[in-house]
Enzyme design. Structure first.
Site, PDB file in Angstrom:
ATOM      1  N   CYS A  31       0.838  -1.206   0.000  1.00 16.02           N
ATOM      2  CA  CYS A  31       0.000   0.000   0.000  1.00 16.02           C
ATOM      3  C   CYS A  31       0.871   1.254   0.000  1.00 16.02           C
ATOM      4  O   CYS A  31       1.531   1.570   0.998  1.00 16.02           O
ATOM      5  CB  CYS A  31      -0.921  -0.032   1.220  1.00 16.02           C
ATOM      6  SG  CYS A  31      -1.772   1.518   1.563  1.00 16.02           S
ATOM      7  N   CYS A  34       0.036   3.879   2.619  1.00 19.40           N
ATOM      8  CA  CYS A  34       0.453   3.399   3.947  1.00 19.40           C
ATOM      9  C   CYS A  34       1.916   3.757   4.203  1.00 19.40           C
ATOM     10  O   CYS A  34       2.286   4.105   5.330  1.00 19.40           O
ATOM     11  CB  CYS A  34       0.277   1.895   4.060  1.00 19.40           C
ATOM     12  SG  CYS A  34      -1.435   1.318   3.890  1.00 19.40           S
TER      13      CYS A  34
END
Length: 281
Positions: A31, A34
Site C-alpha cells: 500500500c 500506507c
C-alpha cells in the site's frame, strides 16, 4: 510503536488504551499511501513523547482483525481510549489534520487529573482525590464534572464550608447538568442539619405526631445529610401521601433528587419510584 496480531491485540491495544490513547494503523506492505502515513505517525508518536501509542496491524497477515473493524480501505486508523474505539479516519491526512485528530483523542491535563481523582476516590484515598480534583480545576476552572466530584468529596469529609465555596464556583451552565439538582439537595440538607434537632428527637416528634409534615421533612433532611437515603425517602413518601401540595410539592421534588443520588442502587430506586407512582395515581 508495536506490531499487533490477534494474540496481543487485547493487551497491547485494549488494556494499554486504558492508560493512554492507542492509534491502530491498519496497513499493508504493497500500500503506497500506507508507506506515506506510517512514518508521519511514527514521527508524531516520538514528538508527543508517551502521550499516545502507535500500534500497527498488517491487514494481510491479520484478516480477522480487519474484518472485526470493517476495514474496507487502507491506511485505516482507529483511536482507542479506555478500551473502546472512539474515532477513526481513512487515507493519508496532512500533518496539521493528524495533529488535530490527536488533540481530539488525547486527554487534556484537566481530564487526566479528574480521572486520577476519581480513581483515588474509589480507592478511599481522600486527600489524594481532593488534590487531583483541585489540580483539574486549576487547569480548567470551568470543568464542572471535577467540581461536582470535589463538592461531593468535601461533603463526605464533613467540610461543609469548603463544599459551599466550591458549589458557588460552578459555571452558569451547571444547573442544566443532571448532577446539579441532587448535589444541591444534598448540600442544602447538610447545611440545615446543624440547625435542626437531631434525627432521634425528630423521630420522637414524628411518632407522636404522624401528621407533622414539617417534622417529617426535617427528619428527611437529616437522613439525606447522613446519606441514609431510603430512610429519607420513607419520610418524604409519607408527606406526599398526606399532602402532596405541602410546601409547593417539596417532598416529591426532593424524592426525585434523592433518586439521582442513588444511581448505584437501581433496584432500590425502582422500588421507591413505584411507591411514589402509587401515591400520585
Amino acid at each position: 510503536m508495536s506490531d499487533i496480531t490477534s494474540q496481543n491485540f487485547a493487551q497491547e491495544v485494549i488494556e494499554t488504551s486504558r492508560q493512554i490513547p492507542v492509534l491502530v494503523d491498519f496497513w499493508a506492505p504493497w500500500c503506497g499511501p500506507c508507506r506515506t502515513l506510517g512514518p508521519m505517525l511514527e514521527k508524531l508518536e516520538a514528538e508527543y513523547a508517551g502521550k499516545w501509542k502507535l500500534a500497527k496491524i498488517n491487514s494481510d497477515e491479520n484478516p480477522e482483525l480487519s474484518a472485526q473493524f470493517h476495514v474496507r480501505s487502507i491506511p485505516y486508523v482507529v483511536a482507542f481510549v479506555d478500551g473502546k474505539p472512539v474515532d477513526q479516519f481513512v487515507g493519508v491526512l496532512p500533518e496539521a489534520q493528524l495533529r488535530a485528530f490527536l488533540d481530539r483523542v488525547i486527554p487534556q491535563p484537566a481530564e487526566v487529573a479528574y480521572r486520577e481523582g476519581l480513581a483515588a476516590s474509589q480507592a478511599g484515598e481522600t486527600a489524594h482525590a481532593r488534590e487531583a480534583f483541585q489540580n483539574a480545576l486549576a487547569f480548567d476552572p470551568g470543568f464542572d464534572a471535577a467540581r461536582f466530584a470535589l463538592v461531593n468529596l468535601l461533603l463526605d469529609s464533613g467540610d461543609v464550608h469548603a463544599a459551599q465555596d466550591e458549589f458557588a464556583l460552578l459555571s452558569p451552565k451547571a444547573p442544566q447538568d443532571e448532577r446539579y439538582a441532587p448535589l444541591e439537595t444534598r448540600l442544602r440538607a447538610t447545611e440545615r442539619a446543624d440547625t435542626l434537632p437531631d434525627a432521634g428527637a425528630l423521630r420522637t416528634v414524628v411518632e407522636a405526631q404522624p401528621d407533622n409534615l414539617q417534622a417529617r421533612l426535617d427528619l428527611a433532611q437529616q437522613y439525606i445529610a447522613a446519606q441514609d437515603y431510603e430512610a429519607a425517602l420513607e419520610q418524604l413518601l409519607a408527606i406526599v401521601e398526606r399532602d402532596r401540595a405541602f410546601r409547593d410539592d417539596i417532598a416529591r421534588k426532593t424524592m426525585v433528587s434523592v433518586f439521582d443520588m442513588m444511581r448505584d442502587a437501581p433496584q432500590a430506586v425502582s422500588h421507591w419510584r413505584r411507591q411514589l407512582a402509587s401515591k400520585l395515581n
